[in-house]
Motif scaffolding. Structure first.
Motif, mmCIF file in Angstrom:
data_model
loop_
_atom_site.group_PDB
_atom_site.id
_atom_site.type_symbol
_atom_site.label_atom_id
_atom_site.label_comp_id
_atom_site.label_asym_id
_atom_site.label_seq_id
_atom_site.Cartn_x
_atom_site.Cartn_y
_atom_site.Cartn_z
ATOM 1 N N GLY A 1 15.865 -62.384 22.199
ATOM 2 C CA GLY A 1 16.311 -62.649 23.559
ATOM 3 C C GLY A 1 16.768 -64.083 23.709
ATOM 4 N N TYR A 2 16.599 -64.614 24.892
ATOM 5 C CA TYR A 2 17.112 -65.941 25.172
ATOM 6 C C TYR A 2 16.006 -66.985 25.315
ATOM 7 N N MET A 3 14.763 -66.658 24.929
ATOM 8 C CA MET A 3 13.661 -67.608 25.000
ATOM 9 C C MET A 3 12.865 -67.567 23.708
ATOM 10 N N LEU A 4 12.429 -68.747 23.244
ATOM 11 C CA LEU A 4 11.545 -68.802 22.090
ATOM 12 C C LEU A 4 10.142 -68.361 22.491
ATOM 13 N N PHE A 5 9.659 -68.856 23.641
ATOM 14 C CA PHE A 5 8.363 -68.440 24.167
ATOM 15 C C PHE A 5 8.605 -67.234 25.066
ATOM 16 N N ASP A 6 8.381 -66.046 24.547
ATOM 17 C CA ASP A 6 8.771 -64.856 25.304
ATOM 18 C C ASP A 6 7.649 -64.331 26.190
ATOM 19 N N GLN A 7 6.435 -64.869 26.034
ATOM 20 C CA GLN A 7 5.336 -64.367 26.864
ATOM 21 C C GLN A 7 4.224 -65.408 26.946
ATOM 22 N N ASN A 8 3.582 -65.467 28.113
ATOM 23 C CA ASN A 8 2.418 -66.323 28.302
ATOM 24 C C ASN A 8 1.427 -65.601 29.195
ATOM 25 N N ARG A 9 0.151 -65.693 28.843
ATOM 26 C CA ARG A 9 -0.903 -65.035 29.620
ATOM 27 C C ARG A 9 -1.947 -66.056 30.039
ATOM 28 N N THR A 10 -2.302 -66.031 31.322
ATOM 29 C CA THR A 10 -3.366 -66.877 31.854
ATOM 30 C C THR A 10 -4.411 -65.973 32.495
ATOM 31 N N ILE B 1 0.745 -62.655 33.778
ATOM 32 C CA ILE B 1 1.600 -62.578 32.601
ATOM 33 C C ILE B 1 3.007 -63.043 32.981
ATOM 34 N N VAL B 2 3.536 -63.956 32.209
ATOM 35 C CA VAL B 2 4.937 -64.340 32.314
ATOM 36 C C VAL B 2 5.620 -63.741 31.097
ATOM 37 N N GLN B 3 6.504 -62.792 31.320
ATOM 38 C CA GLN B 3 7.058 -62.013 30.215
ATOM 39 C C GLN B 3 8.582 -61.931 30.319
ATOM 40 N N GLN B 4 9.217 -62.215 29.198
ATOM 41 C CA GLN B 4 10.662 -62.091 29.120
ATOM 42 C C GLN B 4 11.032 -60.657 28.738
ATOM 43 N N GLN B 5 12.072 -60.129 29.355
ATOM 44 C CA GLN B 5 12.633 -58.833 28.998
ATOM 45 C C GLN B 5 14.006 -59.073 28.367
ATOM 46 N N PRO B 6 14.082 -59.141 27.031
ATOM 47 C CA PRO B 6 15.366 -59.450 26.380
ATOM 48 C C PRO B 6 16.468 -58.454 26.724
ATOM 49 N N PHE B 7 16.092 -57.166 26.867
ATOM 50 C CA PHE B 7 17.093 -56.141 27.149
ATOM 51 C C PHE B 7 17.765 -56.388 28.506
ATOM 52 N N LEU B 8 16.939 -56.832 29.490
ATOM 53 C CA LEU B 8 17.466 -57.092 30.828
ATOM 54 C C LEU B 8 17.850 -58.550 31.036
ATOM 55 N N ARG B 9 17.468 -59.417 30.094
ATOM 56 C CA ARG B 9 17.702 -60.855 30.198
ATOM 57 C C ARG B 9 17.113 -61.406 31.486
ATOM 58 N N GLU B 10 15.878 -60.999 31.773
ATOM 59 C CA GLU B 10 15.169 -61.462 32.964
ATOM 60 C C GLU B 10 13.724 -61.797 32.591
#
Length: 269
Positions: free
Chosen positions: A197-206, A227-236
């Motif tokens: 996708g467009y981020m190296l850090f694709d997920q973070n959990r606290t 959870i902060v999560q990137q969705q590469p398919f949707l680019r969101e």
């Protein structure tokens, strides 16, 4: 009739750790993101110690975006062997299977197979337990290739995860066998040179919550997780509010004299 006054003991250093944790949380998480459906995670974590140096572990995981009715989103199982040292390190290797539920007629879920290696280090600061865990995962994932969800492709990626966890006593009742502790944790995920996708850090959990231990072998964690999560398919990027209920179960089968006395710490997974 005797009335006992029980004090809640929280050291200043404990609160400094909590404050530092949330400062790091605010610095790590992105500002621009949209909220996804809340999730409920139900997990069972088991460790069996059969030797001073060796133990096995497995966990089961079920996730849903609704309780009544259940709206399943993922199920998983993980198994590994652990090697323990006298200095607080634990080295693990194992296998995990993840199944992501999909709303199509010809399939139930998308499969993911993982091989993983990890090293975990436990130590204390006063009455606060600290856990550092680094995990490397080799992932074979089944993914959709288009928006119609009618074709899939299998891809291979490497992922690196780092977890830091704090836990400390909320109350100290010497005469009470049930203990109550607070837990805080943060874990971030890094991909290495794959097309994710467009981020190296694709997920973070606290995570933050409490750990209830009615006996020496059982503990129940009730936690809130962001959870902060990137969705590469949707680019969101999505923010996911989730609630985790985890049962920790530890068994000790050692019959001979125990030369490693380091207590097992319930670690979020």
């Amino acid at each position: 009739m005797k009335i006992q006054i029980r004090k809640i003991i929280v050291k200043k250093s404990d609160w400094r750790l909590v404050f530092l944790f949330f400062v790091l949380f605010l610095a790590i998480h992105p500002i621009k993101a949209q909220f996804a459906k809340p999730q409920w995670w139900f997990t069972y974590n088991h460790i069996g110690r059969f030797d001073d140096r060796w133990s096995y572990g497995f966990d089961l995981n079920y996730r849903t975006t609704g309780l009544i009715p259940l709206n399943s989103s993922l199920t998983a199982a993980r198994l590994g062997m652990n090697y323990h040292t006298k200095t607080g390190f634990r080295i693990t290797g194992g296998y995990a299977w993840f199944g992501t539920f999909v709303p199509t007629k010809d399939r139930i879920w998308l499969h993911e197979n993982r091989i993983y290696e990890q090293i975990q280090y436990n130590h204390t600061l006063g009455k606060v337990n600290l856990v550092h865990r680094i995990r490397v995962e080799q992932r074979w994932r089944q993914q959709f290739t288009n928006e119609n969800l009618d074709e899939t492709i299998s891809t291979f990626t490497n992922r690196y995860r780092y977890l830091i966890q704090f836990d400390g006593p909320i109350t100290e009742y010497p005469e009470n066998k049930t203990s109550l502790r607070w837990q805080l944790a943060n874990e971030f995920f890094i991909h290495n040179k794959e097309e994710v996708g467009y981020m190296l850090f694709d997920q973070n959990r606290t995570l933050a919550g409490v750990l209830i231990s009615p006996s020496g072998s059982l503990s129940l964690a009730v936690l809130y997780q962001l959870i902060v999560q990137q969705q590469p398919f949707l680019r969101e990027t999505f923010l996911i509010n989730s609630f985790r209920i985890t049962l920790f179960h530890t068994l000790d089968f050692r019959k001979r004299k125990k030369t490693i006395q380091i207590e097992e710490i319930s670690v979020i997974d």
